[in-house]
Design an enzyme around this catalytic site. Structure first.
Site, PDB file in Angstrom:
ATOM      1  N   CYS B  10     -22.506  23.711  34.355  1.00  0.00           N
ATOM      2  CA  CYS B  10     -23.129  23.199  33.130  1.00  0.00           C
ATOM      3  C   CYS B  10     -22.688  24.064  31.930  1.00  0.00           C
ATOM      4  CB  CYS B  10     -24.640  23.247  33.268  1.00  0.00           C
ATOM      5  SG  CYS B  10     -25.260  24.931  33.304  1.00  0.00           S
ATOM      6  N   CYS B  13     -23.626  27.730  32.215  1.00  0.00           N
ATOM      7  CA  CYS B  13     -22.798  28.501  33.170  1.00  0.00           C
ATOM      8  C   CYS B  13     -21.505  28.924  32.492  1.00  0.00           C
ATOM      9  CB  CYS B  13     -22.441  27.672  34.400  1.00  0.00           C
ATOM     10  SG  CYS B  13     -23.856  27.026  35.268  1.00  0.00           S
TER      11      CYS B  13
END
Ligand code: SF4
Lengths: 133, 80
Positions: B10, B13
């Protein structure tokens, strides 16, 4: 590439992009009101309100558990009585509480017995939901 | 030093990976960086929330993206 927000609900890990990360701590004490916090925390977890997590791990300063707790956006703390073991444990660990309920403040008398009713558990869960709303 | 970025890919991250790379440079520490994106693999680290970061197998951050300054502190502390 996988999208975190499509992570299945049953997955053991929550991506924080998918919404708020919420942890629930209960004093789980040796009395009716302590055990009420434990039961309510289980119900709130099962209802998807947050993850019931181990207060003893915070008290024991377990490194990995501290890291997890520090990663929560919101912390719900449930204490059986105004001795406030959960609140004090979290405060000592510098973990801010965003929703807090003391069972005896909700009209349940403390006793050294474990006779708790479904209604009391439901009432405590409803109180938490009300505070979160 | 081995740094593992735990997350399914995502934006947070990715931001954690970027900040970590910047922090390594600022700290003057060299490390192998590995991205761990399989949920089953992430679960082995016993993290509740991602993104997370582990240094030499030990989880140092979970559920948030620290800024570069904080990551420099974490990396320097781990480097000893
Ligand atoms: S808060 Fe009260 S009920 Fe809970 S563990 Fe402490 S003394 Fe026991």
């Amino acid at each position: 590439m996988a999208d975190c927000c499509s992570t299945p609900k049953a997955a053991p890990v929550d991506c924080c992009c998918g919404g708020e990360s919420v942890l629930i701590f209960a004093c789980s004490g040796g009395s009716n009101v302590g055990q009420l916090t434990n039961e309510a925390a289980k119900k709130l977890d099962q209802g998807g309100v947050g993850k019931f997590y181990c207060l003893a791990g915070i008290g024991g300063d377990i490194a990995g558990m501290m890291v997890n707790a520090e990663g929560a956006d919101r912390i719900i703390a449930l204490d059986g009585c105004d001795v406030a073991c959960a609140r004090k444990t979290l405060e000592r660990a510098n973990l801010p509480i965003s929703c807090y309920v003391v069972v005896t403040d909700e009209g349940v008398e403390k006793g050294h017995h474990f006779a708790i009713s479904d209604e009391e558990v439901a009432g405590l869960c409803a109180r938490v939901q009300e505070l979160l709303a | 030093m081995k740094i593992q970025i735990l997350g399914t890919g995502c934006p947070k991250c990715k931001k954690l990976a970027e900040n970590t790379a910047a922090a390594l440079q600022e700290a003057g520490v060299s490390a192998e960086i590995e991205k761990v994106s399989e949920v089953a693999e992430i679960a082995k680290f016993k993290v509740l929330f991602t993104p997370a970061l582990a240094i030499d197998g030990e989880v140092k951050v979970a559920g948030k993206v620290p800024d570069v300054k904080k990551l420099v502190e974490i990396i320097k502390a781990a480097a000893g």
